[in-house]
Design an enzyme around this catalytic site. Structure first.
Site, mmCIF file in Angstrom:
data_model
loop_
_atom_site.group_PDB
_atom_site.id
_atom_site.type_symbol
_atom_site.label_atom_id
_atom_site.label_comp_id
_atom_site.label_asym_id
_atom_site.label_seq_id
_atom_site.Cartn_x
_atom_site.Cartn_y
_atom_site.Cartn_z
ATOM 1 N N GLY A 70 27.823 0.148 14.002
ATOM 2 C CA GLY A 70 28.483 0.969 14.464
ATOM 3 C C GLY A 70 30.356 1.202 13.788
ATOM 4 N N ARG A 77 22.329 1.650 10.267
ATOM 5 C CA ARG A 77 21.332 0.130 11.028
ATOM 6 C C ARG A 77 19.844 0.635 10.622
ATOM 7 N NH1 ARG A 77 24.293 1.061 16.390
ATOM 8 N NH2 ARG A 77 26.001 2.610 16.074
ATOM 9 N N ASP A 102 27.147 -6.499 18.840
ATOM 10 C CA ASP A 102 25.950 -7.460 18.893
ATOM 11 C C ASP A 102 24.692 -7.522 18.938
ATOM 12 O OD1 ASP A 102 25.842 -5.708 20.486
ATOM 13 O OD2 ASP A 102 25.681 -6.603 22.611
ATOM 14 N N SER A 128 24.038 -6.893 15.218
ATOM 15 C CA SER A 128 24.286 -6.900 14.254
ATOM 16 C C SER A 128 24.413 -9.124 14.695
ATOM 17 C CB SER A 128 25.590 -6.839 13.190
ATOM 18 O OG SER A 128 24.919 -4.940 13.419
ATOM 19 N N THR A 146 33.598 -3.643 16.508
ATOM 20 C CA THR A 146 33.479 -2.700 17.553
ATOM 21 C C THR A 146 34.600 -2.389 18.056
ATOM 22 O OG1 THR A 146 31.953 -2.255 19.532
ATOM 23 C CG2 THR A 146 32.328 -4.626 19.508
ATOM 24 N N ASP A 191 34.690 -1.013 21.681
ATOM 25 C CA ASP A 191 34.142 -0.996 22.858
ATOM 26 C C ASP A 191 35.217 -2.602 23.381
ATOM 27 O OD1 ASP A 191 32.986 1.304 23.105
ATOM 28 O OD2 ASP A 191 30.771 0.293 22.521
ATOM 29 N N ASP A 216 33.709 -4.878 23.820
ATOM 30 C CA ASP A 216 32.102 -5.250 24.727
ATOM 31 C C ASP A 216 31.478 -7.066 24.446
ATOM 32 O OD1 ASP A 216 30.799 -4.587 22.571
ATOM 33 O OD2 ASP A 216 29.792 -3.605 23.886
ATOM 34 N N GLY A 261 32.979 4.626 26.179
ATOM 35 C CA GLY A 261 32.250 2.622 26.947
ATOM 36 C C GLY A 261 31.065 2.433 27.536
ATOM 37 N N ARG A 262 30.011 2.954 26.866
ATOM 38 C CA ARG A 262 28.551 2.882 27.756
ATOM 39 C C ARG A 262 28.741 2.268 28.835
ATOM 40 N NH1 ARG A 262 25.882 4.278 23.405
ATOM 41 N NH2 ARG A 262 26.212 6.250 22.859
ATOM 42 N N ALA A 290 46.753 8.072 34.048
ATOM 43 C CA ALA A 290 45.845 9.008 34.409
ATOM 44 C C ALA A 290 45.988 8.513 36.913
ATOM 45 C CB ALA A 290 44.359 8.030 34.275
ATOM 46 N N GLU A 291 45.789 9.681 36.968
ATOM 47 C CA GLU A 291 45.176 9.437 38.995
ATOM 48 C C GLU A 291 44.183 8.541 38.870
ATOM 49 O OE1 GLU A 291 46.705 11.667 36.894
ATOM 50 O OE2 GLU A 291 48.282 11.472 38.396
#
Ligand code: ATP
Length: 328
Positions: free
Chosen positions: A15, A76, A107, A109, A130, A132, A134, A175-176, A191-192
């Site tokens: 990505g 990809r 990761d 790649s 990326t 994310d 991550d 954010g999977r 945010a609440e």
């Protein structure tokens, strides 16, 4: 002294993320600085197999530091997952006298780069790109900071309409597997509640917390939901649940989607990309291979690719507590 490398290649894979262009620019210019030829590979590993290469000099990367996406394109590649495909890629590199490869990606790649090195002993170096965040071995991946700013900007705009109409908004962010984007933007956007993959808040607690907020005088609310939040319900199912279990709120949903990947990289990402490109090239020139460059305690550090792939990034528990206190 390692044998002097005369020619390197760079590609972007997986990505795309803001800052990839700034990293390409840095790799190309660091090569020029050290009198090393540089070749750009189009469409990631797919271009490596097709021999889609372009010679790049210091001037060929002008005007891209501020651009999102990647001028080398990303892809990809299923063929690179096969030994036959990787053999063709290796032959193309050898035929072009290329002696090392910088891979800018996530990761997946890096896994491809490591497999490639193990098969052919070809020197590889990773730059984590990326949104994310991550990847183990760096406090920030390229594009994370820009994505945070994009999301916060969107939350601010949605809040304007939420507060004008007494609405409750569920906003889905990327954010999977990790909640870094959700947690940071949730705090920054006021945010609440923030729902992330690492923690299960539970639906009853969510409703309880929203009711408490309203009793304390809030007339509108924003809940940030990471794609892979642990409750396991998608954002539309969450809306349905709250519609059925809470009265008085007009509940709306907003999925931010791919806009989070786009846009001009932030100052932070441009500087990070420039630092990472220099470190990646200079590490290869020192004769090292199979590392990822990363930012740790504001220093450029190396992490073995294997660890970068297997290691897990942890959510910052202090941020979780801050978010809890802020939603009082
Ligand atoms: P993102 O985090 O955005 O998904 P990524 O780098 O993890 O980025 P992937 O699609 O997982 O993206 O991987 C990019 C490419 O790396 C794949 O299309 C494939 O060509 C190569 N690759 C991934 N895993 C392997 C593997 N086990 N062996 C060989 N090549 C691989």
């Amino acid at each position: 002294m390692p044998k002097k490398i005369k020619k390197l290649a760079v590609l972007t894979s997986g990505g795309d993320s803001p800052g990839m262009n700034a990293a390409i620019r840095s790799v190309v210019r660091t090569c020029a600085y050290h009198d090393v030829e540089c070749v750009g590979v189009y469409r990631g590993y797919e271009g490596l197999i097709e021999g889609d290469f372009k010679s790049m000099g210091a001037r060929s990367v002008r005007g891209i530091i501020n651009k999102g996406g990647t001028i080398l394109k990303s892809a990809r590649s299923q063929t690179f997952r096969t030994p036959e495909g990787r053999k063709i890629a290796y032959q193309n590199l050898v035929d072009n006298n290329i002696e090392g490869l910088v891979v800018i990606g996530g990761d997946g790649s890096f896994t491809g780069a490591l497999v490639f090195n193990q098969e052919f002993g070809f020197p590889v170096m990773g730059i984590p790109g990326t949104i994310d965040n991550d990847i183990f071995g760096t406090s920030h991946t390229l594009g994370f900071d820009t994505a945070l700013n994009t999301v916060v900007d969107a939350i601010d705009k949605i809040r304007d309409t939420a507060s004008s109409h007494n609405r409750l908004f569920f906003i889905e962010v990327m954010g999977r597997d990790v909640g870094h984007i959700a947690l940071n933007t949730g705090i920054a956007g006021g945010a609440e509640e923030i729902l992330i993959p690492e923690e299960d808040l539970g639906l009853d607690r969510l409703v309880e917390s929203l009711n408490r907020s309203r009793k304390s005088g809030k007339t509108s609310s924003i809940v940030i939901v990471a794609e892979g939040d642990k409750i396991g319900k998608n954002i539309f199912e969450l809306k349905e649940y709250v519609d059925d279990n809470m009265e008085g709120y007009d509940v709306r949903v907003s999925v931010l989607g791919h806009m989070q990947r786009g846009g001009a990289p932030s100052c932070f990402d441009r500087v990070l990309a420039s630092r990472m490109g220099v470190k990646a090239v200079e590490t290869l020139l020192e004769g090292k291979t199979n590392y990822m460059v990363g930012l740790i305690a504001n220093k450029m550090e190396l992490t073995p690719l294997d660890n970068a792939i297997k290691g897990k990034t942890k959510i910052n528990l202090e941020l979780l507590r801050v978010s809890d206190i802020m939603s009082i």
